[in-house]
Design an enzyme around this catalytic site. Sequence first.
Site, PDB file in Angstrom:
ATOM      1  N   ASP A  45       0.816  -1.209   0.000  1.00 32.71           N
ATOM      2  CA  ASP A  45       0.000   0.000   0.000  1.00 32.71           C
ATOM      3  C   ASP A  45       0.855   1.266   0.000  1.00 32.71           C
ATOM      4  OD1 ASP A  45      -2.156  -1.658   0.057  1.00 32.71           O
ATOM      5  OD2 ASP A  45      -2.583  -1.400   2.188  1.00 32.71           O
ATOM      6  N   GLY A  46       2.057   1.173   0.575  1.00 35.87           N
ATOM      7  CA  GLY A  46       2.932   2.337   0.652  1.00 35.87           C
ATOM      8  C   GLY A  46       3.344   2.867  -0.708  1.00 35.87           C
ATOM      9  N   ASN A  75      -4.274   9.095   2.686  1.00 39.19           N
ATOM     10  CA  ASN A  75      -4.785   8.339   3.829  1.00 39.19           C
ATOM     11  C   ASN A  75      -5.230   9.235   4.979  1.00 39.19           C
ATOM     12  OD1 ASN A  75      -4.923   5.684   3.113  1.00 39.19           O
ATOM     13  ND2 ASN A  75      -3.120   5.019   4.256  1.00 39.19           N
ATOM     14  N   ASP A  91      -3.832  11.218  23.200  1.00 41.86           N
ATOM     15  CA  ASP A  91      -2.587  11.006  22.465  1.00 41.86           C
ATOM     16  C   ASP A  91      -2.566  11.774  21.149  1.00 41.86           C
ATOM     17  OD1 ASP A  91      -1.504   9.462  24.397  1.00 41.86           O
ATOM     18  OD2 ASP A  91      -1.677   7.554  23.342  1.00 41.86           O
TER      19      ASP A  91
END
Length: 374
Positions: free
Chosen positions: A118-119, A215, A245
Amino acid sequence: MCTVMKFNQFQSQDDNKVWKWHFQDPASQRLTWNKPPKSVLVIKKIRDASLFQPFKELCIFLSEVKNMIVYVEKKILEDPAISADENFGAITKKFCTFREDLDDISNRVDFIICLGGDGTLLYASSLFQESVPPVMAFHLGSLGFLTPFKFDTYQSQVTQIIEGNAAIVLRSRLKVRVLKENQEKKDRLVDKEGIILTNGDNESNQKAMQYQVLNEVVVDRGPSSYLSNVDLFLDGHLITTVQGDGVIVSTPTGSTAYAVAAGASMIHPNVPAIMITPICPHSLSFRPIVVPAGVELKITLSCDARNTAWVSFDGRKRQEICHGDSITITTSCFPVPSICFRDPVNDWFESLAQCLHWNVRKKQNYLSSEDEEY
């Protein structure tokens, strides 16, 4: 390239009303060429020896058989495994090369082929800050949620794409503008009484950067042990302060990435929306939300935040966010046309099942009539 879209039409049963609803059928989006494609960009996962042979076969097929102009990033050809192959080296001399952030190839490439996970698709998106050519992604990585094609039959599949016989899904992106205060270059003057005077030009004291994100945008607390404390605005109105966070702002494509790990719903890429997902919020009632694609989001550090925040874009370009900085996010006008193996609906559910094992459960045993009576 253009897409042909069909619509399902619904008309009011009241004859006095003239309005109609039009719903786009996601399975009807097709890839068509205004003229036959002549150039292709091949993107390969860097420093992965297992991809050398598929990369070599594909490039030879495109260059020698299909007579296409092949674009390859310069650092890929500098890989020792590729440069050491003398036979393949003679073919690579025909390739056109480019360097990320230095060479503009936006108007030179007709379509893109990705080899990896996917990268590689995320990286392909980052190379084009405006219109993106259609992307065909082969699953040669680990997860492969966004890479529906298998390399075994690449010749027939690539030929179909060149002939314009394919469905596509338009994956929306986020247009992100980061405005950072430039403390060192603030033009300050001090009068005789010690009063600080400025020239009133705020823009000259700020540095602006813009990104296209496929994304997600992630704002987190970085290395600090304190809670992240950022304000979230929607169309200029403060809607909440995120204490935890961090927060994820994602596209529907990104809903199956970091966002789903943080508890968000999974949204089909054809749905026009932006997702806001808190990361470990210090609140039992802070649930992920979905907002319309047309809104403008703005994220800033809260005035009483104990520490700075950090932001990244599709896992890259990570940078610190300080007081006075801002992140503005809206839906981009330039989506990524992703070529489908079958169609947008079937491909998506296939990825949910194969990659994320969605709703996998051992089936309940059949209950016979005798068992029911018992």
